[in-house]
Scaffold this motif. Structure first.
Motif, PDB file in Angstrom:
ATOM      1  N   ASN A 107     -81.700 -12.702 -14.787  1.00  0.00           N
ATOM      2  CA  ASN A 107     -82.622 -12.416 -13.682  1.00  0.00           C
ATOM      3  C   ASN A 107     -82.322 -11.064 -13.057  1.00  0.00           C
ATOM      4  O   ASN A 107     -83.189 -10.206 -12.953  1.00  0.00           O
ATOM      5  N   ALA A 108     -81.090 -10.893 -12.623  1.00  0.00           N
ATOM      6  CA  ALA A 108     -80.713  -9.667 -11.926  1.00  0.00           C
ATOM      7  C   ALA A 108     -80.724  -8.459 -12.852  1.00  0.00           C
ATOM      8  O   ALA A 108     -80.960  -7.338 -12.409  1.00  0.00           O
ATOM      9  N   ILE A 114     -89.056  -7.220 -16.938  1.00  0.00           N
ATOM     10  CA  ILE A 114     -89.840  -8.372 -17.366  1.00  0.00           C
ATOM     11  C   ILE A 114     -91.209  -8.362 -16.698  1.00  0.00           C
ATOM     12  O   ILE A 114     -92.222  -8.676 -17.324  1.00  0.00           O
ATOM     13  N   ALA A 115     -91.253  -7.951 -15.446  1.00  0.00           N
ATOM     14  CA  ALA A 115     -92.526  -7.890 -14.723  1.00  0.00           C
ATOM     15  C   ALA A 115     -93.524  -6.944 -15.392  1.00  0.00           C
ATOM     16  O   ALA A 115     -94.736  -7.132 -15.268  1.00  0.00           O
ATOM     17  N   PRO A 120     -96.057 -12.765 -23.474  1.00  0.00           N
ATOM     18  CA  PRO A 120     -95.086 -13.700 -24.065  1.00  0.00           C
ATOM     19  C   PRO A 120     -93.678 -13.590 -23.441  1.00  0.00           C
ATOM     20  O   PRO A 120     -93.010 -14.609 -23.243  1.00  0.00           O
ATOM     21  N   THR A 121     -93.256 -12.382 -23.099  1.00  0.00           N
ATOM     22  CA  THR A 121     -91.944 -12.204 -22.467  1.00  0.00           C
ATOM     23  C   THR A 121     -91.980 -12.758 -21.045  1.00  0.00           C
ATOM     24  O   THR A 121     -91.048 -13.450 -20.615  1.00  0.00           O
ATOM     25  N   ALA A 124     -91.913 -16.506 -21.317  1.00  0.00           N
ATOM     26  CA  ALA A 124     -90.561 -16.980 -21.657  1.00  0.00           C
ATOM     27  C   ALA A 124     -89.683 -16.968 -20.412  1.00  0.00           C
ATOM     28  O   ALA A 124     -88.918 -17.915 -20.157  1.00  0.00           O
ATOM     29  N   TYR A 125     -89.808 -15.912 -19.613  1.00  0.00           N
ATOM     30  CA  TYR A 125     -89.038 -15.833 -18.370  1.00  0.00           C
ATOM     31  C   TYR A 125     -89.482 -16.927 -17.398  1.00  0.00           C
ATOM     32  O   TYR A 125     -88.655 -17.627 -16.811  1.00  0.00           O
ATOM     33  N   THR A 126     -90.780 -17.073 -17.214  1.00  0.00           N
ATOM     34  CA  THR A 126     -91.314 -18.069 -16.282  1.00  0.00           C
ATOM     35  C   THR A 126     -90.830 -19.470 -16.641  1.00  0.00           C
ATOM     36  O   THR A 126     -90.373 -20.223 -15.774  1.00  0.00           O
TER      37      THR A 126
END
Length: 196
Positions: A107-108, A114-115, A120-121, A124-126
């Motif tokens: 996350n950090a 990622i934003a 798809p990325t 995957a993060y969500t």
């Protein structure tokens, strides 16, 4: 031509994903080319397409893997209830966690990139973030986790944002003080939830 066993291909794919996750957290998505990612895995650039259709596919897979690992290694291993949340918070805001970017929290390390990544990325993060959030929520409100989901999402944002800021500061004492304040802020959020 020698054919590798399925296990070898699976293990090679796992190695690419794991080493890519570490490199992405250290150098960022944009700062990590396919050649570097494959070199980290001990493979040639030419073998990349035997495992992934594109760098974007590898990035999405690596992000999902990093989020899964964070849940399995941290969230799922802590005690139930508030004690487990406090344990996670204190680990998250440790100087060791802050200073170990490639072994630390995805996350950090990657949130800002990622934003700006393809869907798809981001998906995957969500998906991974929601697993973490649900782990927090189950500890905040064991009898009604859905009621704590948004508060848990806020806690994740507080954790990631504070850690990002602490990593960015050049003043080591200020960065350390920020982590200590982060612990107090997160615990105050937990205490506020108990009184609502």
């Amino acid at each position: 031509m020698v054919r590798y066993a399925k296990e070898h291909k699976h293990e090679t794919r796992r190695r690419i994903i794991a080493t890519a996750g570490r490199r992405l957290k250290r150098n960022g998505i944009d700062g990590s080319g396919v050649a570097t990612l494959m070199k980290d895995a001990g493979l040639t650039n030419g073998t990349f397409y035997a495992y992934f259709a594109s760098k974007d596919e590898l990035v999405a897979t690596a992000v999902a893997d990093q989020m899964r690992a964070q849940h399995e290694n941290i969230v799922a291993q802590t005690a139930p209830g508030r004690a487990g949340l406090e344990q996670m918070i204190r680990w998250y805001f440790s100087t060791e966690q802050r200073d170990s970017v490639e072994d630390g929290c995805p996350n950090a390390a990657l949130l800002d990139e990622i934003a700006r990544s393809p869907d798809p990325t981001r998906q995957a993060y969500t998906d991974g973030a929601l697993v973490l959030v649900d782990g927090f929520a189950a500890r905040l409100a064991p009898h009604d986790p859905p009621s704590a989901r948004l508060r848990s999402l806020s806690l994740l944002g507080m954790l990631a944002g504070t850690l990002q800021l602490s990593r960015a500061l050049t003043d080591r004492q200020l960065a350390d003080d920020l982590l200590e304040q982060g612990i107090r802020n997160a615990l105050a959020l937990l205490d506020a939830d108990e009184h609502n």
